[in-house]
Design a protein around this motif. Structure first.
Motif, PDB file in Angstrom:
ATOM      1  N   GLN A  52       0.812  -1.219   0.000  1.00 50.17           N
ATOM      2  CA  GLN A  52       0.000   0.000   0.000  1.00 50.17           C
ATOM      3  C   GLN A  52       0.848   1.273   0.000  1.00 50.17           C
ATOM      4  O   GLN A  52       0.464   2.299   0.536  1.00 50.17           O
ATOM      5  N   ILE A  53       1.999   1.194  -0.619  1.00 49.26           N
ATOM      6  CA  ILE A  53       2.886   2.352  -0.768  1.00 49.26           C
ATOM      7  C   ILE A  53       2.595   2.936  -2.158  1.00 49.26           C
ATOM      8  O   ILE A  53       3.387   2.846  -3.083  1.00 49.26           O
ATOM      9  N   TYR A  54       1.407   3.515  -2.291  1.00 53.58           N
ATOM     10  CA  TYR A  54       0.907   3.903  -3.603  1.00 53.58           C
ATOM     11  C   TYR A  54       1.599   5.120  -4.200  1.00 53.58           C
ATOM     12  O   TYR A  54       1.779   5.187  -5.412  1.00 53.58           O
ATOM     13  N   GLU A  85      -5.650  -8.904 -10.224  1.00 51.56           N
ATOM     14  CA  GLU A  85      -7.006  -9.469 -10.262  1.00 51.56           C
ATOM     15  C   GLU A  85      -7.158 -10.697  -9.363  1.00 51.56           C
ATOM     16  O   GLU A  85      -8.253 -11.219  -9.212  1.00 51.56           O
ATOM     17  N   CYS A  86      -6.069 -11.155  -8.759  1.00 50.40           N
ATOM     18  CA  CYS A  86      -6.112 -12.329  -7.877  1.00 50.40           C
ATOM     19  C   CYS A  86      -6.609 -11.934  -6.487  1.00 50.40           C
ATOM     20  O   CYS A  86      -6.541 -10.771  -6.097  1.00 50.40           O
ATOM     21  N   PRO A  87      -7.070 -12.921  -5.714  1.00 49.98           N
ATOM     22  CA  PRO A  87      -7.589 -12.636  -4.365  1.00 49.98           C
ATOM     23  C   PRO A  87      -6.596 -11.911  -3.445  1.00 49.98           C
ATOM     24  O   PRO A  87      -7.015 -11.130  -2.588  1.00 49.98           O
ATOM     25  N   ILE A  88      -5.320 -12.121  -3.630  1.00 51.00           N
ATOM     26  CA  ILE A  88      -4.327 -11.516  -2.749  1.00 51.00           C
ATOM     27  C   ILE A  88      -4.369  -9.988  -2.795  1.00 51.00           C
ATOM     28  O   ILE A  88      -3.972  -9.313  -1.846  1.00 51.00           O
ATOM     29  N   PHE A  89      -4.878  -9.428  -3.883  1.00 48.41           N
ATOM     30  CA  PHE A  89      -4.959  -7.976  -4.031  1.00 48.41           C
ATOM     31  C   PHE A  89      -6.379  -7.442  -3.839  1.00 48.41           C
ATOM     32  O   PHE A  89      -6.697  -6.337  -4.287  1.00 48.41           O
ATOM     33  N   THR A  90      -7.231  -8.185  -3.144  1.00 45.80           N
ATOM     34  CA  THR A  90      -8.589  -7.715  -2.886  1.00 45.80           C
ATOM     35  C   THR A  90      -8.579  -6.378  -2.167  1.00 45.80           C
ATOM     36  O   THR A  90      -9.374  -5.485  -2.481  1.00 45.80           O
ATOM     37  N   HIS A  91      -7.672  -6.219  -1.209  1.00 44.83           N
ATOM     38  CA  HIS A  91      -7.616  -4.947  -0.467  1.00 44.83           C
ATOM     39  C   HIS A  91      -7.369  -3.772  -1.403  1.00 44.83           C
ATOM     40  O   HIS A  91      -7.980  -2.714  -1.262  1.00 44.83           O
ATOM     41  N   LEU A  92      -6.519  -3.960  -2.387  1.00 44.49           N
ATOM     42  CA  LEU A  92      -6.225  -2.904  -3.352  1.00 44.49           C
ATOM     43  C   LEU A  92      -7.479  -2.583  -4.169  1.00 44.49           C
ATOM     44  O   LEU A  92      -7.832  -1.420  -4.335  1.00 44.49           O
ATOM     45  N   LEU A  94     -10.582  -3.038  -3.405  1.00 45.83           N
ATOM     46  CA  LEU A  94     -11.585  -2.376  -2.566  1.00 45.83           C
ATOM     47  C   LEU A  94     -11.216  -0.917  -2.301  1.00 45.83           C
ATOM     48  O   LEU A  94     -12.094  -0.054  -2.180  1.00 45.83           O
ATOM     49  N   GLN A  95      -9.934  -0.633  -2.236  1.00 48.36           N
ATOM     50  CA  GLN A  95      -9.505   0.749  -2.029  1.00 48.36           C
ATOM     51  C   GLN A  95      -9.822   1.618  -3.238  1.00 48.36           C
ATOM     52  O   GLN A  95      -9.903   2.845  -3.111  1.00 48.36           O
ATOM     53  N   LEU A  96     -10.052   1.013  -4.380  1.00 52.68           N
ATOM     54  CA  LEU A  96     -10.463   1.779  -5.554  1.00 52.68           C
ATOM     55  C   LEU A  96     -11.828   2.432  -5.346  1.00 52.68           C
ATOM     56  O   LEU A  96     -12.178   3.379  -6.045  1.00 52.68           O
ATOM     57  N   LEU A  97     -12.573   1.938  -4.383  1.00 50.68           N
ATOM     58  CA  LEU A  97     -13.872   2.535  -4.069  1.00 50.68           C
ATOM     59  C   LEU A  97     -13.732   3.843  -3.299  1.00 50.68           C
ATOM     60  O   LEU A  97     -14.714   4.543  -3.085  1.00 50.68           O
ATOM     61  N   GLU A  98     -12.527   4.166  -2.880  1.00 51.02           N
ATOM     62  CA  GLU A  98     -12.266   5.376  -2.101  1.00 51.02           C
ATOM     63  C   GLU A  98     -11.206   6.238  -2.790  1.00 51.02           C
ATOM     64  O   GLU A  98     -10.093   6.386  -2.284  1.00 51.02           O
ATOM     65  N   PRO A  99     -11.531   6.797  -3.948  1.00 48.08           N
ATOM     66  CA  PRO A  99     -10.515   7.563  -4.678  1.00 48.08           C
ATOM     67  C   PRO A  99      -9.988   8.755  -3.894  1.00 48.08           C
ATOM     68  O   PRO A  99      -8.822   9.119  -4.044  1.00 48.08           O
ATOM     69  N   PRO A 103      -5.604   8.463  -3.961  1.00 48.64           N
ATOM     70  CA  PRO A 103      -5.406   9.037  -5.298  1.00 48.64           C
ATOM     71  C   PRO A 103      -4.167   8.495  -6.006  1.00 48.64           C
ATOM     72  O   PRO A 103      -4.159   8.371  -7.237  1.00 48.64           O
ATOM     73  N   TYR A 104      -3.133   8.150  -5.247  1.00 49.99           N
ATOM     74  CA  TYR A 104      -1.907   7.660  -5.883  1.00 49.99           C
ATOM     75  C   TYR A 104      -2.086   6.234  -6.411  1.00 49.99           C
ATOM     76  O   TYR A 104      -1.407   5.837  -7.355  1.00 49.99           O
ATOM     77  N   LEU A 105      -2.998   5.494  -5.840  1.00 54.97           N
ATOM     78  CA  LEU A 105      -3.335   4.175  -6.392  1.00 54.97           C
ATOM     79  C   LEU A 105      -3.914   4.356  -7.789  1.00 54.97           C
ATOM     80  O   LEU A 105      -3.534   3.656  -8.722  1.00 54.97           O
ATOM     81  N   TYR A 106      -4.799   5.316  -7.921  1.00 56.37           N
ATOM     82  CA  TYR A 106      -5.371   5.606  -9.244  1.00 56.37           C
ATOM     83  C   TYR A 106      -4.296   6.070 -10.214  1.00 56.37           C
ATOM     84  O   TYR A 106      -4.251   5.629 -11.368  1.00 56.37           O
ATOM     85  N   LYS A 107      -3.454   6.970  -9.752  1.00 64.29           N
ATOM     86  CA  LYS A 107      -2.387   7.487 -10.624  1.00 64.29           C
ATOM     87  C   LYS A 107      -1.495   6.347 -11.097  1.00 64.29           C
ATOM     88  O   LYS A 107      -1.125   6.280 -12.270  1.00 64.29           O
ATOM     89  N   CYS A 108      -1.168   5.439 -10.210  1.00 66.59           N
ATOM     90  CA  CYS A 108      -0.334   4.287 -10.551  1.00 66.59           C
ATOM     91  C   CYS A 108      -1.016   3.406 -11.595  1.00 66.59           C
ATOM     92  O   CYS A 108      -0.425   3.064 -12.621  1.00 66.59           O
TER      93      CYS A 108
END
Length: 183
Positions: A52-54, A85-92, A94-99, A103-108
């Motif tokens: 989560q070091i986006y 898209e694998c289960p291991i990245f479910t947290h990532l 789900l975080q897309l629901l909170e732009p 915001p850096y997750l989106y930018k990435c």
């Protein structure tokens, strides 16, 4: 190696440490893995995304554009997108629901989308990003909120400039090595 560590049940405790970076041991482990995995840009990026070091991940994506874009490189990014898209990245996902909070997750992820040629992998990532929010939403975020997320990353006792320098240095060495093998 990163796929094994991020998917095998035996490494669950290790993954939990890396996912939250809430101990000095986890932070040390992150830095050790980062430096080891810099030989593979997609592995380095997956580590940052998983941990989560986006903001740093977004900077890495920008840095990737300075590298030679080869079929091997695109193949690595292809695997990374499928890995997300694998289960291991479910947290990532789900975080897309909170732009507003990530915001850096989106930018990435949008940066990766811009690097990819239009293909099945491009479509997968585009569909994922289209199902949650658009970049227009990010424009409504007050800069103070974005800065707050950056301050959280900066509060970690990790020197991201040194890690980026290490990544850049290793990638230059790989580039020189590839060039020497061509001639």
């Amino acid at each position: 190696l990163n796929k094994i560590m991020l998917t095998k049940p035996q490494f669950r405790d290790l993954r939990n440490s890396l996912k939250y970076l809430n101990t000095l041991e986890a932070i040390d482990l992150f830095q050790i893995l980062y430096k080891s995995w810099c030989h593979n840009p997609a592995a380095t990026l997956s580590l940052c995304l998983f941990s989560q070091i986006y903001e740093h991940a977004a900077e890495l994506v920008r840095k990737l554009t300075e590298l030679e874009i080869t079929i091997d490189f695109l193949d690595q990014i292809d695997h990374l997108i499928h890995f997300i898209e694998c289960p291991i990245f479910t947290h990532l996902r789900l975080q897309l629901l909170e732009p507003q909070s990530y915001p850096y997750l989106y930018k990435c992820l949008y940066g990766l989308l811009m690097i990819l040629p239009q293909s099945n992998t491009y479509d997968i990532l585009l569909r994922r990003l289209s199902t949650v929010a658009t970049l227009a939403v990010l424009k409504t975020i007050p800069p103070s909120k974005i800065k707050k997320r950056s301050e959280l990353q900066n509060s970690l006792p990790i020197n991201f400039n040194n890690l980026m320098d290490h990544f850049t240095s290793l990638q230059k060495k790989h580039s020189k090595f590839k060039d020497s093998k061509r001639y």
